[in-house]
Scaffold this motif. Structure first.
Motif, mmCIF file in Angstrom:
data_model
loop_
_atom_site.group_PDB
_atom_site.id
_atom_site.type_symbol
_atom_site.label_atom_id
_atom_site.label_comp_id
_atom_site.label_asym_id
_atom_site.label_seq_id
_atom_site.Cartn_x
_atom_site.Cartn_y
_atom_site.Cartn_z
ATOM 1 N N ASN A 128 -8.185 1.122 5.755
ATOM 2 C CA ASN A 128 -7.705 1.313 7.125
ATOM 3 C C ASN A 128 -8.014 2.728 7.631
ATOM 4 N N LYS A 129 -7.887 2.888 8.914
ATOM 5 C CA LYS A 129 -8.145 4.161 9.606
ATOM 6 C C LYS A 129 -9.627 4.509 9.534
ATOM 7 N N CYS A 130 -10.463 3.468 9.559
ATOM 8 C CA CYS A 130 -11.900 3.726 9.473
ATOM 9 C C CYS A 130 -12.415 4.378 10.744
ATOM 10 N N GLY A 153 -0.768 2.577 6.977
ATOM 11 C CA GLY A 153 -0.963 1.796 8.188
ATOM 12 C C GLY A 153 -0.583 0.336 8.024
ATOM 13 N N LYS A 154 0.311 0.040 7.074
ATOM 14 C CA LYS A 154 0.721 -1.342 6.815
ATOM 15 C C LYS A 154 1.419 -1.943 8.026
ATOM 16 N N SER A 155 2.372 -1.201 8.583
ATOM 17 C CA SER A 155 3.114 -1.726 9.729
ATOM 18 C C SER A 155 2.196 -1.868 10.931
ATOM 19 N N SER A 156 1.284 -0.927 11.082
ATOM 20 C CA SER A 156 0.331 -1.008 12.201
ATOM 21 C C SER A 156 -0.514 -2.263 12.065
ATOM 22 N N ILE A 208 8.195 -0.969 13.126
ATOM 23 C CA ILE A 208 8.237 0.407 13.617
ATOM 24 C C ILE A 208 7.112 1.201 12.960
ATOM 25 N N VAL A 209 6.338 1.862 13.791
ATOM 26 C CA VAL A 209 5.241 2.686 13.284
ATOM 27 C C VAL A 209 5.521 4.139 13.626
ATOM 28 N N THR A 210 5.516 4.991 12.621
ATOM 29 C CA THR A 210 5.614 6.435 12.871
ATOM 30 C C THR A 210 4.665 7.123 11.911
ATOM 31 N N ASP A 211 4.473 8.408 12.114
ATOM 32 C CA ASP A 211 3.640 9.123 11.156
ATOM 33 C C ASP A 211 4.481 9.693 10.020
ATOM 34 N N ILE A 212 5.745 9.245 9.952
ATOM 35 C CA ILE A 212 6.587 9.693 8.847
ATOM 36 C C ILE A 212 6.412 8.727 7.689
ATOM 37 N N ALA A 213 5.971 9.250 6.546
ATOM 38 C CA ALA A 213 5.810 8.387 5.374
ATOM 39 C C ALA A 213 7.164 7.820 4.979
ATOM 40 N N GLY A 214 7.193 6.550 4.643
ATOM 41 C CA GLY A 214 8.455 5.937 4.225
ATOM 42 C C GLY A 214 9.255 5.384 5.386
ATOM 43 N N THR A 215 8.571 5.057 6.485
ATOM 44 C CA THR A 215 9.270 4.531 7.649
ATOM 45 C C THR A 215 9.824 3.130 7.381
ATOM 46 N N THR A 216 8.993 2.293 6.770
ATOM 47 C CA THR A 216 9.440 0.927 6.502
ATOM 48 C C THR A 216 10.295 0.926 5.241
ATOM 49 N N ARG A 217 11.540 0.436 5.365
ATOM 50 C CA ARG A 217 12.449 0.448 4.218
ATOM 51 C C ARG A 217 12.662 -0.964 3.702
ATOM 52 N N THR A 272 5.928 -4.388 3.695
ATOM 53 C CA THR A 272 6.834 -3.828 2.689
ATOM 54 C C THR A 272 6.827 -2.313 2.729
ATOM 55 N N ALA A 273 7.816 -1.751 2.063
ATOM 56 C CA ALA A 273 7.913 -0.296 1.971
ATOM 57 C C ALA A 273 6.731 0.242 1.169
ATOM 58 N N GLY A 274 6.241 1.400 1.573
ATOM 59 C CA GLY A 274 5.111 2.006 0.874
ATOM 60 C C GLY A 274 5.449 2.288 -0.584
ATOM 61 N N LEU A 275 4.456 2.084 -1.454
ATOM 62 C CA LEU A 275 4.694 2.283 -2.882
ATOM 63 C C LEU A 275 4.429 3.736 -3.248
ATOM 64 N N VAL A 291 -11.268 -1.432 8.348
ATOM 65 C CA VAL A 291 -10.507 -1.798 9.540
ATOM 66 C C VAL A 291 -9.898 -0.563 10.174
ATOM 67 N N SER A 292 -9.526 -0.754 11.398
ATOM 68 C CA SER A 292 -8.702 0.247 12.062
ATOM 69 C C SER A 292 -7.610 -0.498 12.805
ATOM 70 N N ALA A 293 -6.398 -0.352 12.301
ATOM 71 C CA ALA A 293 -5.278 -1.000 12.974
ATOM 72 C C ALA A 293 -5.109 -0.393 14.365
ATOM 73 N N ARG A 294 -5.598 0.819 14.528
ATOM 74 C CA ARG A 294 -5.450 1.501 15.816
ATOM 75 C C ARG A 294 -6.430 0.965 16.849
ATOM 76 N N GLY A 346 0.832 -1.193 0.000
ATOM 77 C CA GLY A 346 0.000 0.000 0.000
ATOM 78 C C GLY A 346 0.864 1.240 0.000
ATOM 79 N N PRO A 347 0.236 2.385 -0.112
ATOM 80 C CA PRO A 347 1.000 3.635 -0.133
ATOM 81 C C PRO A 347 1.643 3.895 1.230
ATOM 82 N N PRO A 348 2.624 4.782 1.259
ATOM 83 C CA PRO A 348 3.251 5.137 2.534
ATOM 84 C C PRO A 348 2.205 5.652 3.526
HETATM 85 N N1 LIG Z 1 -6.263 6.884 13.194
HETATM 86 C C1 LIG Z 1 -5.587 5.852 12.755
HETATM 87 N N2 LIG Z 1 -4.272 5.962 12.526
HETATM 88 C C2 LIG Z 1 -3.585 4.887 12.079
HETATM 89 C C3 LIG Z 1 -4.225 3.654 11.847
HETATM 90 N N3 LIG Z 1 -3.296 2.792 11.396
HETATM 91 C C4 LIG Z 1 -2.131 3.454 11.373
HETATM 92 N N4 LIG Z 1 -2.293 4.731 11.791
HETATM 93 C C5 LIG Z 1 -1.258 5.750 11.879
HETATM 94 O O1 LIG Z 1 -0.781 6.044 10.606
HETATM 95 C C6 LIG Z 1 0.620 6.320 10.624
HETATM 96 C C7 LIG Z 1 1.361 5.405 9.672
HETATM 97 O O2 LIG Z 1 1.255 4.064 10.144
HETATM 98 P P1 LIG Z 1 2.265 2.941 9.701
HETATM 99 O O3 LIG Z 1 1.751 1.669 10.222
HETATM 100 O O4 LIG Z 1 3.669 3.315 10.029
HETATM 101 O O5 LIG Z 1 2.057 3.030 8.126
HETATM 102 P P2 LIG Z 1 2.860 2.323 6.971
HETATM 103 O O6 LIG Z 1 1.876 2.097 5.884
HETATM 104 O O7 LIG Z 1 3.574 1.126 7.477
HETATM 105 O O8 LIG Z 1 3.878 3.432 6.556
HETATM 106 P P3 LIG Z 1 5.282 3.349 5.742
HETATM 107 O O9 LIG Z 1 6.221 2.581 6.578
HETATM 108 O O10 LIG Z 1 5.641 4.774 5.608
HETATM 109 O O11 LIG Z 1 5.010 2.723 4.432
HETATM 110 C C8 LIG Z 1 1.043 6.165 12.092
HETATM 111 O O12 LIG Z 1 1.060 7.413 12.700
HETATM 112 C C9 LIG Z 1 -0.055 5.297 12.662
HETATM 113 O O13 LIG Z 1 -0.219 5.499 14.039
HETATM 114 C C10 LIG Z 1 -5.643 3.577 12.098
HETATM 115 O O14 LIG Z 1 -6.302 2.533 11.907
HETATM 116 N N5 LIG Z 1 -6.265 4.695 12.543
#
Ligand SMILES: Nc1nc2c(ncn2[C@@H]2O[C@H](COP(=O)(O)OP(=O)(O)OP(=O)(O)O)[C@@H](O)[C@H]2O)c(=O)[nH]1
Ligand SMILES: Nc1nc2c(c(=O)[nH]1)N(C=O)[C@@H](CNc1ccc(C(=O)N[C@@H](CCC(=O)O)C(=O)O)cc1)CN2
Length: 442
Positions: free
Chosen positions: A328-330, A226-229, A241-250, A269-272, A344-347, A221-223
């Motif tokens: 995600n992030k519903c 929420g893939k890592s979450s 590792i989860v951060t709000d920085i796009a491109g965290t997963t390398r 995987t790394a965001g496309l 879904v909501s990974a959170r 999925g895109p950066p």
């Molecule tokens: N509100 C909300 N935030 C989420 C959810 N899932 C992930 N996030 C947030 O979105 C941001 C990115 O989450 P990641 O899991 O790092 O996303 P990723 O797709 O792995 O990102 P890259 O590694 O950059 O490709 C983080 O700040 C998460 O806390 C969700 O279901 N709801």
């Protein structure tokens, strides 16, 4: 027949246990076993004895003698069943070595069972699969392969193919006559049926391979979608590792998760996206490598930007056999879940049970009810079946042109491909490959 040297190994797992077994197989197994047990051994009896190495008492335990050919390997086998202490077992093993046995190579007991004709190659592989099975389903499937369910289907097709080969070879001698007068129709019909059976077996073997290897699922999925979450949520641990920085997963992260008893190999995987960052680009290259061998893509999109997400991922997943779309992030406002997506909501964890349910269904295959009949299989088997189908289709074309000599050769190759599965036809290094992946003592 029983001229092979005598091998010995600890047959039970490393570490302390209630009971541990040293196993001997080969022409001197009985003599060595009797020397250590200090008495004559009657076949099929459990003798309670004291194990000794010369004057040294090692332990008391049970000695069991299986006289050839009624043993696991088909050779004379002796088991020394002692207390499961690594120190005791290594003394017992040394006592075997000092009396002329040599250490068994990985899988050598089972290799001997194969060489003695007690198991075919696919069954021998199933022994390794059974030992390695990580869940009940995989164990049952390996058990069925060990019982010969896979081999019997291969053999049945091979027998039908042999029939056609004989027919074809015979017809070559009458090449002047039109094929129709030589039962060409019958031959074509039989080949058609063989192809149908091969296709069905190939499908079953492919599922069997997934059972053995676990389903390879790749999260894409895109950066920042929420893939890592999601990986963390499914794994139940903070793996990525989860951060709000796009491109965290390398790099690609692998995690094994179990959904309703089925093992799944998840790759995060790394965001496309288009990027000029060298590390990020390498990460995306690895994501594509991962996708190329995936059984399933789990596409994670931000529910607020679904359309852009679909556009960014569509090409990457074009060749993956199955796709699960997640919005995600519903939990956030202005999220939007189109048809065909799981919200879904990974959170918060919302929707994760539905994701698990879908993953389980995908892993089990379309006929979960008949998965009862599934057996384990390997990439090697899948490739051999594909080869058989290719050769068969070439043979078909040659027959259509009434080139029976060429068809005969193609049919022979299809037949050989099947024979390699069960080991009735052997490529030189095949056995080495198969048995080296076993553990020692098996
Ligand atoms: N509100 C909300 N935030 C989420 C959810 N899932 C992930 N996030 C947030 O979105 C941001 C990115 O989450 P990641 O899991 O790092 O996303 P990723 O797709 O792995 O990102 P890259 O590694 O950059 O490709 C983080 O700040 C998460 O806390 C969700 O279901 N709801
Ligand atoms: N103690 C012990 N347990 C074990 C094994 C073993 O070798 N030793 N096995 C090893 O992997 C598995 C069982 N497999 C075996 C397969 C065949 C024979 C065997 O002796 N077969 C003879 C006799 C049959 C009979 O009398 O019923 C035969 O088939 O002729 C033994 C074990 C699992 N449990």
């Amino acid at each position: 027949m029983h001229t092979r040297d005598t091998i010995a190994a600890i047959a039970t797992a490393a570490g302390s246990a209630g009971v541990g077994i040293v196993r001997l197989s080969g022409q001197h197994a009985r003599a060595i076993g009797e020397a250590i047990a200090g008495r004559a051994l009657t076949p099929r009896h459990a003798h309670h004895v004291r194990f000794r190495d010369g004057d040294t008492s090692i332990d008391d335990g049970l000695a069991v003698y299986f006289a050839a050919p009624a043993s696991y390997t088909g050779e004379d086998v002796v088991e020394l069943q002692a207390h499961g202490s690594p120190a005791v077992l290594s003394q017992l093993l040394d006592a075997c070595f000092s009396r002329g046995a040599r250490p068994a190579r990985p899988g050598e007991f089972t290799e001997r069972a194969f060489l003695e004709g007690r198991l075919d190659l696919a069954q021998a592989e199933a022994v390794a699969d059974l030992i390695a099975a990580s869940d009940v389903r995989a164990a049952r499937a390996a058990r069925r392969a060990l019982d010969g369910e896979f081999s019997q289907r291969v053999d049945a097709i091979a027998a039908a193919l042999l029939h056609v080969r004989v027919h074809c070879e015979a017809a070559i001698d009458f090449a002047d006559e039109p094929l129709d007068t030589l039962g060409g129709d019958d031959m074509r019909r039989r080949i058609e049926q063989i192809d149908i059976d091969l296709a069905a077996l190939l499908e079953a073997a492919e599922r069997g391979r997934q059972l053995r290897d676990g389903l390879h699922a790749v999260i894409v999925g895109p950066p920042n979608a929420g893939k890592s979450s999601l990986l963390n949520a499914l794994a139940g641990v903070e793996r990525a590792i989860v951060t709000d920085i796009a491109g965290t997963t390398r790099d690609v992260l692998h995690e094994t998760v179990r959904v309703e008893g089925v093992e799944l190999l998840l790759a995060d995987t790394a965001g496309l996206r288009d990027s000029t960052d060298a590390i990020e680009r390498e990460g995306m290259r690895r994501a594509h490598v991962e996708l190329a061998r995936a059984d399933l893509a789990i596409v994670v999109l931000d529910a607020r930007t679904i359309e852009a997400g679909v556009a960014a991922t569509r090409d990457a997943i074009a060749n993956v056999p199955a796709v699960l779309w997640l919005a995600n992030k519903c939990d956030l406002e202005d999220s939007n879940v189109p048809a065909g997506f799981v919200a879904v909501s990974a959170r918060t964890g919302a929707g994760l049970n539905e994701v698990r349910r879908r993953l389980h269904a995908l892993a089990v295959g379309p006929d979960a009810d008949t998965a009862q009949g599934a057996f384990t299989a390997r990439t090697r088997h899948v490739h051999a079946l594909m080869k058989a189908r290719e050769e068969l289709s070439l043979a078909r074309a040659q027959i259509a042109h009434e080139h029976l000599d060429l068809a005969a050769e193609q049919l022979r190759r299809a037949h050989d491909a099947l024979g390699e599965i069960t080991g009735r036809v052997r490529a030189d290094d095949l056995l080495g490959h198969v048995f080296s992946s076993f553990c020692i003592g098996k």
